[in-house]
Scaffold this motif. Structure first.
Motif, PDB file in Angstrom:
ATOM      1  N   LEU A  83       0.918  -1.052   0.086  1.00 41.27           N
ATOM      2  CA  LEU A  83      -0.009   0.192   0.089  1.00 41.27           C
ATOM      3  C   LEU A  83       0.925   1.171  -0.070  1.00 41.27           C
ATOM      4  N   ILE A  84       0.816   2.128  -1.120  1.00 45.93           N
ATOM      5  CA  ILE A  84       1.698   3.335  -1.009  1.00 45.93           C
ATOM      6  C   ILE A  84       0.416   4.451  -1.128  1.00 45.93           C
ATOM      7  N   THR A  85       0.890   5.447  -0.290  1.00 52.37           N
ATOM      8  CA  THR A  85      -0.126   6.627   0.028  1.00 52.37           C
ATOM      9  C   THR A  85       0.928   7.967  -0.651  1.00 52.37           C
TER      10      THR A  85
ATOM     11  N   ALA B 177      -4.597  13.288  -0.281  1.00 48.26           N
ATOM     12  CA  ALA B 177      -4.036  12.024  -0.376  1.00 48.26           C
ATOM     13  C   ALA B 177      -4.705  10.767  -1.028  1.00 48.26           C
TER      14      ALA B 177
ATOM     15  N   THR C 190      -4.355   6.413  -1.675  1.00 48.90           N
ATOM     16  CA  THR C 190      -3.665   5.282  -1.392  1.00 48.90           C
ATOM     17  C   THR C 190      -3.787   4.356  -2.488  1.00 48.90           C
TER      18      THR C 190
ATOM     19  N   CYS D 272       2.965   6.255 -11.479  1.00 54.10           N
ATOM     20  CA  CYS D 272       1.685   5.872 -11.344  1.00 54.10           C
ATOM     21  C   CYS D 272       0.789   5.967 -12.490  1.00 54.10           C
TER      22      CYS D 272
ATOM     23  N   THR E  19       4.245   7.424   1.579  1.00 46.39           N
ATOM     24  CA  THR E  19       4.700   6.122   2.436  1.00 46.39           C
ATOM     25  C   THR E  19       4.235   4.838   1.957  1.00 46.39           C
TER      26      THR E  19
ATOM     27  N   ASN F 250       3.513   1.058   3.030  1.00 45.67           N
ATOM     28  CA  ASN F 250       3.057   0.201   4.378  1.00 45.67           C
ATOM     29  C   ASN F 250       3.122   1.222   5.434  1.00 45.67           C
ATOM     30  N   GLY F 251       2.946   2.471   5.480  1.00 46.03           N
ATOM     31  CA  GLY F 251       2.955   3.286   6.774  1.00 46.03           C
ATOM     32  C   GLY F 251       4.438   3.820   7.083  1.00 46.03           C
TER      33      GLY F 251
END
Length: 272
Positions: free
Chosen positions: A159-161, A168, A170, A193, A242, A244-245
């Motif tokens: 997961l990319i935010t 934002a 995700t 992206c 970010t 994975n957080g």
């Protein structure tokens, strides 16, 4: 043994540069050559402790720890306390690996003298030995990181935010070791992206470029990209990323071509 300060500082600057660079590679951190040289210079300054009278072991260890902390803070700048601690431990580990290789050469080949005091070693050694050992230590760290990356590819989708100007999104990102794009100005790797997945974040000049309005693209940054379909220029922009957080130092690229995922990234940008 006669110690020449200019030789001490020059050799330490060279060694510390590769120690810092090796730490950055190990942690998947991107730092500019200028910052790397500055951090190496900070470490080299601490090497003059070898000229001081013999200090108690605890004091020597504290000097070494302070030196490592100063180098890491200079190299990686303002980061979370936890990230700085991990960087410091990694830097110390890589330094120990290098010191072990130098000690092995000294014990088994003994082609030179060595003077050690206050946690600092001064080698009366031809520079070729220093260069070879430094390269070997750097290559060893790169090898460890390479095989570690290969094992981690089993969990390739993450997961990319991406956040910009208060907005934002995700995305589900796919790891792709073939994506070697980097921003030529900052040195940051580029996460590519699809246009539709981040349409709400795309700057106006990038949107104009993708729409063919080439007269309205002032300030745009383009990165050359070679794909199976041919050569292309990928527009990129800066954003907070970010994975994975965990924070990641990366630029964001946009394409109208299908990717098979919301975005693709090189797994080397993942920070520990």
């Amino acid at each position: 043994m006669t110690i020449y300060v200019d030789v001490l500082l020059a050799v330490d600057l060279y060694i510390n540069y590769f120690l810092v660079r090796g730490t950055a590679k190990f942690l998947h951190k991107v730092i500019s050559p200028r910052r790397c040289i500055l951090a190496a210079a900070v470490g080299a300054i601490f090497s003059i402790a070898v000229l001081a009278p013999e200090l108690p072991f605890v004091i020597s260890c504290l000097i070494k720890l302070a030196s490592g902390a100063a180098v890491v803070l200079t190299a990686f700048g303002k980061s979370r306390a936890g990230d700085l601690v991990i960087a410091l431990l990694s830097f110390m580990l890589i330094s120990f690996i290098y010191a072990g290789l130098m000690l092995a050469i000294w014990v088994f080949a003994a082609p030179f003298g060595m003077f050690y005091r206050n946690g600092v070693a001064y080698f009366d050694v031809p520079l070729i030995y220093v260069a070879l050992v430094t390269i070997c230590a750097y290559a060893f760290i790169r090898l460890i990181r390479y095989y570690s990356d290969k094992r981690n590819l089993a969990a390739a989708e993450m997961l990319i935010t991406i956040a910009r100007n208060g907005t934002a999104v995700t995305l589900v990102g796919k790891a792709d070791t073939g994506n070697g794009l980097c921003d030529p100005f900052s040195g940051k790797p580029v996460i590519i992206c699809s246009k539709d997945s981040i349409s709400s974040l795309i700057p106006e000049n990038v949107s104009n470029y993708l729409s063919g309005k080439t007269d309205l693209i002032n300030g745009i940054r383009l990165v050359p990209c070679d794909t199976i379909a041919g050569h292309a220029l990928v527009p990129i922009f800066d954003a907070d990323v970010t994975i994975n957080g965990s924070g990641a130092e990366a630029a964001v690229g946009v394409t109208v071509r299908p990717l098979g995922a919301d975005c693709i990234f090189n797994p080397k940008i993942i920070s520990l």
